[in-house]
Design a protein around this motif. Structure first.
Motif, PDB file in Angstrom:
ATOM      1  N   ALA A  32       0.884  -1.262  -0.062  1.00  0.00           N
ATOM      2  CA  ALA A  32      -0.097  -0.006  -0.042  1.00  0.00           C
ATOM      3  C   ALA A  32       0.895   1.374  -0.058  1.00  0.00           C
ATOM      4  N   ILE A  33       0.710   2.335  -0.864  1.00  0.00           N
ATOM      5  CA  ILE A  33       1.272   3.672  -0.799  1.00  0.00           C
ATOM      6  C   ILE A  33       0.363   4.412  -1.131  1.00  0.00           C
ATOM      7  N   GLY A  34       0.889   5.754  -0.595  1.00  0.00           N
ATOM      8  CA  GLY A  34       0.100   6.924  -0.619  1.00  0.00           C
ATOM      9  C   GLY A  34       0.654   8.012   0.103  1.00  0.00           C
ATOM     10  N   VAL A  35      -0.360   8.930   0.613  1.00  0.00           N
ATOM     11  CA  VAL A  35      -0.330   9.868   1.541  1.00  0.00           C
ATOM     12  C   VAL A  35      -0.845  10.131   2.811  1.00  0.00           C
ATOM     13  N   CYS A  36      -0.361  10.375   3.795  1.00  0.00           N
ATOM     14  CA  CYS A  36      -1.024  10.554   5.136  1.00  0.00           C
ATOM     15  C   CYS A  36      -0.869  11.897   5.796  1.00  0.00           C
ATOM     16  N   ARG A  37      -1.649  12.196   6.660  1.00  0.00           N
ATOM     17  CA  ARG A  37      -1.199  13.280   7.633  1.00  0.00           C
ATOM     18  C   ARG A  37      -0.237  12.906   8.417  1.00  0.00           C
ATOM     19  N   GLU A  38       0.697  13.720   9.006  1.00  0.00           N
ATOM     20  CA  GLU A  38       1.830  13.600   9.786  1.00  0.00           C
ATOM     21  C   GLU A  38       1.141  13.134  11.190  1.00  0.00           C
ATOM     22  N   ASP A  39      -0.011  13.496  11.613  1.00  0.00           N
ATOM     23  CA  ASP A  39      -0.308  13.117  12.996  1.00  0.00           C
ATOM     24  C   ASP A  39      -1.199  12.129  13.192  1.00  0.00           C
ATOM     25  N   VAL A  40      -1.524  11.236  11.863  1.00  0.00           N
ATOM     26  CA  VAL A  40      -2.223  10.111  11.982  1.00  0.00           C
ATOM     27  C   VAL A  40      -1.711   9.162  13.336  1.00  0.00           C
TER      28      VAL A  40
END
Length: 526
Positions: free
Chosen positions: A371-379
């Motif tokens: 799985a690849i992508g983008v996430c919020r820094e504070d997840v």
């Protein structure tokens, strides 16, 4: 008169002899354990209290906790001095004595962190001289596992096959399948297997033959905690029943009507055949080039992404200067940090984006689970929160043989072929996150536009071990120059595009080059 003191001397000798008798100065005592079973969560702390009924000090007593008679101690504390040599190896570094109230005979065994294997009966014993007593304590251990993960497939008969998987449960959980109306139906098969830590992985399958069912949910229940986790999946793949005679009749009628309609317009269509074919070829070339240009324009914003080891799960190993990551069976001894993933096998990129456009590519090769992508820094990085946009994740994945967008109900992605390299494009201000198959330039998926708040970071996850790692592709030269030919017969309709920071050269008709594929030199070039 001189012989009168003799009786007093006899009384004193009798009192002294009575004081020296065993038991008069060391009265027996009782030990009292906890009144009921103590419940603790895996990974947290648990305390098993014991106390003397007489409330006398236990500071100079020998204290011992053990599981079975004649077994090594869970914790030994003779005469106030701990002895690790008598302690079971499984409890070293995890068991300690709570002695804040030892002067009143109250102590406790503290276990931290609790493991699944800690569940069961314990005995706490007090000894001083010839006095000895013990009590029992019962510890129940529980773990609430991950949010269920549902896979879907279609059998040869046309029925839909669903598989629900979840990990990290203790004790063994129960599985229920439910319809949107709350009706329950049994699994076709179920399996529960413990991992190296004793936590259970549950896999349940079911076959759906009802074509009217819109969605199905999988519920996994912990009987000790009376809590459950659930996941729902939309029946995106239709279930087709066996054709009935009336369906066959309708199909035949439709085919006949279609033939008649085709015959009626055949001659008209033939008159315009040549002209339509010519226009189709012209527009197809232009549209294909424009679609390719849309992807390759994003590569103008390529960034150099590296992996952040402080966020990597202990089973993830970084290579090639933090450009590649691989999931392995062995677990690294890493410092515990708030930013480190401890449940999902994930790692973030070092780079954080709060504005602008950014593009990077990941070599997935022939791996079957990623799985690849983008996430919020504070997840949240502790536990098994679902990877959805609502929780700050925008990602696509390959799991088994299926490609999915990690939306709330997981969106299946019908790709023409398996991508070996995936491009990720982030436009922060526009709220756009898109994915491309850079092998052929085709579009994979774009999430609905979002309003971002706070930094976003690249995100990578592996679901299984393998020899081939995920690798972040290096950044190379940008676009050399692009010309889109809208009509090959009309040179005045050429649309020149210039590289960033350079002016267009009149009449320049160089071919379109990818940012990650350097332009080939023309013949005779130095």
């Amino acid at each position: 008169m001189a012989a009168r003191p003799a009786p007093r001397l006899g009384v004193r000798l009798l009192a002294l002899s009575l004081l020296q008798l065993p038991g008069l100065h060391s009265a027996p005592f009782d030990v009292i354990g906890p009144p009921g079973r103590i419940l603790a969560m895996v990974g947290e702390a648990a305390e098993l209290p014991c106390r003397l009924s007489s409330n006398e000090s236990a500071a100079r007593m020998e204290l011992r906790w053990f599981r079975e008679p004649l077994s090594p101690a869970v914790l030994a504390h003779p005469a106030g001095l701990a002895q690790d040599a008598e302690q079971m190896a499984a409890y070293r570094g995890r068991a300690e004595l709570v002695r804040d109230d030892i002067a009143r005979g109250r102590v406790a065994l503290r276990l931290r962190p609790v493991r699944a294997s800690d569940a069961g009966e314990y005995r706490c014993a007090f000894r001083q001289g010839g006095r000895y007593a013990e009590a029992r304590a019962s510890l129940a251990v529980a773990a609430l596992g991950s949010t269920p993960y549902i896979r879907m497939g279609v059998q040869e008969s046309g029925a839909t096959w669903l598989e629900c998987t979840s990990v990290g449960w203790y004790p063994e959980p129960r599985v229920e399948w439910r319809t949107p109306q709350g009706e329950m139906f049994p699994s076709a098969s179920e399996s529960r297997s413990p991992d190296a830590q004793g936590l259970f992985k549950v896999v349940a399958t079911v076959v759906i033959t009802d074509s009217s069912m819109e969605s199905v949910s999988c519920h996994i229940w912990n009987p000790l905690l009376s809590r459950e986790k659930e996941a729902e999946i939309s029946m995106a793949v239709p279930v087709f029943p066996r054709p009935t005679p009336w369906i066959v009749a309708v199909a035949v009628i439709v085919v006949v009507l279609g033939i008649l309609i085709i015959g009626s317009v055949f001659f008209t269509w033939r008159l315009y055949q040549d002209r339509s074919r010519q226009r189709k070829g012209e527009f197809s070339s232009a549209e294909k080039l424009l679609e390719e240009l849309k992807w390759k324009k994003s590569t103008l914003h390529a960034v150099d992404v590296t992996l952040d080891p402080d966020t990597a799960h202990p089973h993830l190993f970084l290579y090639e200067g933090s450009k590649a990551v691989r999931l392995e069976d062995s677990r690294q001894k890493l410092p515990e940090k708030l930013e480190r993933f401890d449940s999902w096998p994930c790692v973030l990129g070092r780079e954080a984006f709060s504005s602008g456009r950014h593009y990077w590519e990941v070599e997935v090769g022939d791996r079957t689970d990623w799985a690849i992508g983008v996430c919020r820094e504070d997840v949240p990085k502790k536990g098994f929160d679902p990877m959805t946009p609502e929780n700050g994740f925008w990602a696509v994945e390959l799991y088994g043989n299926g490609y999915w967008a990690l939306t709330r109900l997981r969106t299946p992605l019908p790709l023409a072929g398996p991508p070996r390299r995936v491009g990720v494009f982030l436009d922060y201000e526009s709220g756009d996150i898109s994915f491309y198959n850079t092998t052929d330039g085709s579009h994979i998926y774009t999430f609905p536009k979002s309003s971002f708040s706070g930094p976003l970071r690249p995100f990578f996850c592996l679901w299984s071990c393998g020899e081939r790692p995920l690798t972040i592709c290096p950044v190379t030269d940008g676009l050399e120059g692009v010309t889109v030919v809208a009509d090959a017969k009309d040179p005045s309709r050429e649309i020149p595009l210039s590289p960033v920071g350079e002016d267009a050269v009149p009449g320049d008709t160089d071919a379109l080059h990818s940012k990650l594929i350097p332009a080939q030199p023309s013949p005779g070039a130095p």
